[in-house]
Every structure is written in structure tokens, then in C-alpha cells.
Design an enzyme around this catalytic site. Structure first.
Site, mmCIF file in Angstrom:
data_model
loop_
_atom_site.group_PDB
_atom_site.id
_atom_site.type_symbol
_atom_site.label_atom_id
_atom_site.label_comp_id
_atom_site.label_asym_id
_atom_site.label_seq_id
_atom_site.Cartn_x
_atom_site.Cartn_y
_atom_site.Cartn_z
ATOM 1 N N GLY A 119 0.838 -1.208 0.000
ATOM 2 C CA GLY A 119 0.000 0.000 0.000
ATOM 3 C C GLY A 119 0.860 1.240 0.000
ATOM 4 O O GLY A 119 2.063 1.173 -0.262
ATOM 5 N N ASN A 120 0.258 2.375 0.286
ATOM 6 C CA ASN A 120 1.044 3.609 0.414
ATOM 7 C C ASN A 120 0.367 4.542 1.417
ATOM 8 O O ASN A 120 -0.704 4.231 1.927
ATOM 9 C CB ASN A 120 1.239 4.272 -0.960
ATOM 10 C CG ASN A 120 -0.079 4.657 -1.591
ATOM 11 O OD1 ASN A 120 -0.798 5.513 -1.082
ATOM 12 N ND2 ASN A 120 -0.426 4.008 -2.705
#
Ligand code: CTP
Length: 403
Positions: free
Chosen positions: A212-213
Site C-alpha cells: 500500500g502507500n
């Protein structure tokens, strides 16, 4: 939800018997979610008390240039009041006040505020039938309309004098709905559909882990709110975030992965007028997500990644009438890279964020953007809240659509 929700409404009350109805008017504005302040002419205090109105509006009521109750004589700033207001409604508007408004007379706080206000001004006349028909009153109406002030017409009925005819102030509920309809009718994105992507995407490694980020989704949600406030119907496709929004005009479509975001965007794209892709989509995903949790057997673990589909570029390829906007987050050669993406992805506008700007980017409340249009015209903006940045972006889009 009323379009008046969150709006600042300044109610100006003048000395007519219909002033007694302004207590209900204030209540209705508050019920619609508006912030209300009241300014009164001194003579109107004979018809309704400032105490009633300050209690209902939850704000001090101003009736003169200085605050007479205060020993040190605090000055009531008419300019500030005028600038605070999103809408100024003068109700009831007497023949006397309208005539003064029409001629720039400024001998009380209400009139000074009227002259300083930059927002739309509405007035709801109230007087006896002969006064209402008098050539002088009609001349005031004409002049006020020429100033772009908006009349909320009086109705016919029994008047305070006992006579029956035209001159009764519109009922409070009708004033509110007049205002709502008029505002909605003039919103620049009315009858437009906007598609937005927001937040990060999560790409599964196994049933419990993902790539993810740090995107918070804040910018995309602010864009959704700005679009809805401008009257657009919004489809907000969002990856996992903590952001929340409830607005009658915003439909939220939650997704998790880049592929889900791609599918949702393609499902809706053909029906929209504007698409803004602000999501931080993962560029790569595990080639194969494990069906069982990966056990820590070995000292190293290699994941094979493959490219996700570029949603923005894919929409650029099929776009017809849609105004397509992308984001570019850059660390070096910012302008050059953003212009490259604008061309490559067939965009109408690109929003450039530079990671070199303090206060811009992920998980921040603020952002600093540069907008580049299809003709490569560059507009730089100052560091602002994401709410303000969203408004700047839509102002630019509206300008371009109407160019
Ligand atoms: N974007 C997208 N789908 C992807 C990747 C990006 O829709 N799979 C969109 C983003 O929402 C953003 C724009 O593309 O509007 C720019 O993304 P960015 O990652 O900066 O650009 P890339 O083209 O992926 O180039 P690079 O990462 O090499 O800078």
C-alpha cells in the site's frame, strides 16, 4: 441536505411589521445548517427584539455602528460583516430602506453593510399595497435589480393595515426555498457529473498482507465536496481511507485494489463530464497473491511484481467529451515530467505536486500545486489548505470548460 448547509447567511431586518416573522426565518436557516448573523436597523427593534434574534441565531445581533452596551464603545465592523456573508438577505425590506439602498444612502449599519457586501444580495419587500405599487417603489426595484440584487417578490393577501392586496412579505419557508432554488440554479457545475478517484490502493500479497502507500485520500475527498458544493453529481471511487463524507450529491464507491478501481472507473466514465484521478494507485502488484498466509520459513522472501493498469492513461485513450484531469507527484524535473504525463495520458489538465515543496503531499492538511493545461499554460498556487486547493482546481476546470 440543504444547499444552505455550512453557508454564512447575513439577515438584514428593517422596520416593517413583517419583522416579527424573522424569528421563524432565522430558525429555518439554522435548521438548514446555515450560520446566521443578524443586522437590524434601529427602528426595527420596535418590531422584534435583538435578544430573540441573538438567541435563535446563536450570534450577537448588531444594530448600530458602535456597541452602545459596551462602555468603551466597540465598533461594529460593517466591512467584516459584509465579507463574512455568503448571502445577504434583507427581509423585510421596507420602501424606505430600499430607496436608500437604491441611492447609496448609508446612515445605519445595515446600509453600510449592504454597500460593503460582495456576496449576492436578496431582498424581500413588505409594505402596504399602495406603497408597493407607488412609482417610487417600482423605481427602487428597478434600480436594485440593475445592481444584480435579487427580489423575493411580495405576495398578495391581508395586510397589517387590514387592506387586502400585494405587499405581504413572502413567508419564511418560501424565502428559504426561493433562496435554495436560486442558488442551485446558478451553480456552475449543475447538471454535470464528476468522477473522482481517491486514496491509496492495496495490492494483496496474501490474505493478511498487502502493498500500500501513505495516501490519506484527503485531497480526493475535498475535491468531491467542492464539486458537490458547485452542484455536480459526484461518483467518488476511493481506496481504503479514514476519510468520511455524507452529501446527497456524492456517491461513494469503496474499492481496495488497482484492478477494482480500474473496473469502477471504466464502468462510470462514459456517463461523466469531468474525471479527476487523484488516487495514489499502486504501480505494481504481486504477480500472484498467495491464497494462504505466507509462513516465515526462509531468511529472504522474493515477491514477483507486475505492473497494474494505468487507469488515467486508459481513460485518456477512450475519452470523448470528458474533461480529464490527472495528478503528478514529482521530485525532480517537475514541470517537464508533468507536461510529459499531460501529453502521454491525453489529459486536459494536470495537477503537479512537488515533493520539494514543504507542506505538500501525503498525510498533510495543506497542499501546494501547479496546474498545467492542455496548451501547457502553467499556473502556480500558494500553499493552501486542501479545501482551498480543491476550489482552485475546480475554478480552473470551470474556466477551461467555458473557454
Ligand atoms: N494513475 C492511475 N493508475 C495507475 C497509476 C497512476 O490512474 N495505475 C494516475 C494517478 O491517479 C495520477 C496520475 O496517474 O493522477 C499520475 O500518477 P504517477 O504515479 O505520478 O505517474 P506515473 O505515470 O505512474 O509515472 P511515475 O510513477 O513513473 O512518475
Amino acid at each position: 441536505m440543504s444547499i444552505l448547509s455550512g453557508k454564512n447567511i447575513l439577515l438584514g431586518i428593517t422596520a416593517g411589521i413583517a419583522a416579527y416573522k424573522t424569528a421563524s426565518l432565522v430558525r429555518l436557516f439554522i435548521k438548514a445548517g446555515a450560520n446566521v448573523k443578524v443586522v437590524m436597523t434601529p427602528a426595527s427593534k420596535d418590531f422584534i427584539t435583538p435578544l430573540t434574534l441573538s438567541t435563535l441565531s446563536k450570534n450577537p445581533v448588531h444594530t448600530s455602528f458602535t456597541n452602545e452596551d459596551e462602555e468603551d464603545g466597540v465598533w461594529n465592523n460593517h466591512v467584516e460583516l459584509g465579507l463574512w456573508a455568503n448571502y445577504f438577505i434583507i427581509a423585510p425590506a421596507t420602501a424606505n430602506t430600499m430607496s436608500k439602498m437604491a441611492n447609496g444612502v448609508c446612515d445605519n449599519l445595515l446600509l453600510a453593510t449592504y454597500l460593503s457586501a460582495k456576496c449576492p444580495v436578496y431582498f424581500a419587500p413588505a409594505m402596504d399595497l399602495d406603497m408597493y405599487k407607488h412609482a417610487s417603489t417600482l423605481a427602487s426595484f428597478k434600480k436594485l435589480k440593475s445592481f444584480n440584487n435579487i427580489i423575493i417578490p411580495a405576495t398578495s393577501g391581508e395586510l397589517a393595515s387590514g387592506l387586502v392586496g400585494e405587499g405581504r412579505m413572502a413567508e419564511p419557508k418560501d424565502i428559504v426555498s426561493f433562496l435554495e432554488k436560486d442558488i442551485l440554479k446558478k451553480l456552475p457545475l449543475r447538471n454535470k457529473k464528476v468522477l473522482l478517484t481517491a486514496g491509496p490502493t492495496y495490492e494483496a500479497i496474501d490474505p493478511v498482507r498487502f502493498i500500500g502507500n501513505h495516501s490519506s485520500g484527503k485531497m480526493g475527498f475535498e475535491l468531491a465536496k467542492a464539486a458537490a458544493n458547485l452542484g455536480a453529481e459526484v461518483i467518488l471511487i476511493t481506496g481504503p481511507t479514514h476519510q468520511k463524507v455524507t452529501h446527497a450529491l456524492i456517491q461513494v464507491i469503496p474499492v481496495v485494489s488497482a484492478q477494482e478501481m480500474y473496473d469502477a472507473a471504466h464502468l462510470h466514465f462514459k456517463d461523466v463530464d469531468i474525471a479527476i484521478l487523484s488516487a495514489a494507485v499502486a504501480d505494481y502488484k504481486p504477480k500472484k497473491a498467495a491464497t494462504q498466509k505466507i509462513k516465515k520459513k526462509d531468511t529472504t522472501l522474493t515477491l514477483e511484481l507486475e505492473k497494474t493498469k494505468d487507469i488515467l492513461a486508459s481513460l485518456g485513450e477512450i475519452k470523448e467529451k470528458q474533461f480529464l484531469v490527472g495528478f503528478a507527484l514529482e521530485t525532480n524535473n517537475e514541470l517537464e515530467n508533468a507536461k510529459g504525463k499531460l501529453k502521454k495520458k491525453n489529459l486536459n489538465l494536470i495537477v503537479l505536486n512537488s515533493l520539494n515543496d514543504k507542506g505538500a503531499g501525503f498525510k498533510k492538511e495543506t497542499n501546494k500545486v501547479t496546474l498545467i493545461d492542455a496548451k501547457e499554460c502553467v499556473t502556480e498556487y500558494a500553499l493552501k489548505s486542501k479545501t482551498e486547493v480543491a476550489i482552485d482546481i475546480f475554478n480552473q476546470i470551470i474556466k477551461q470548460i467555458h473557454a
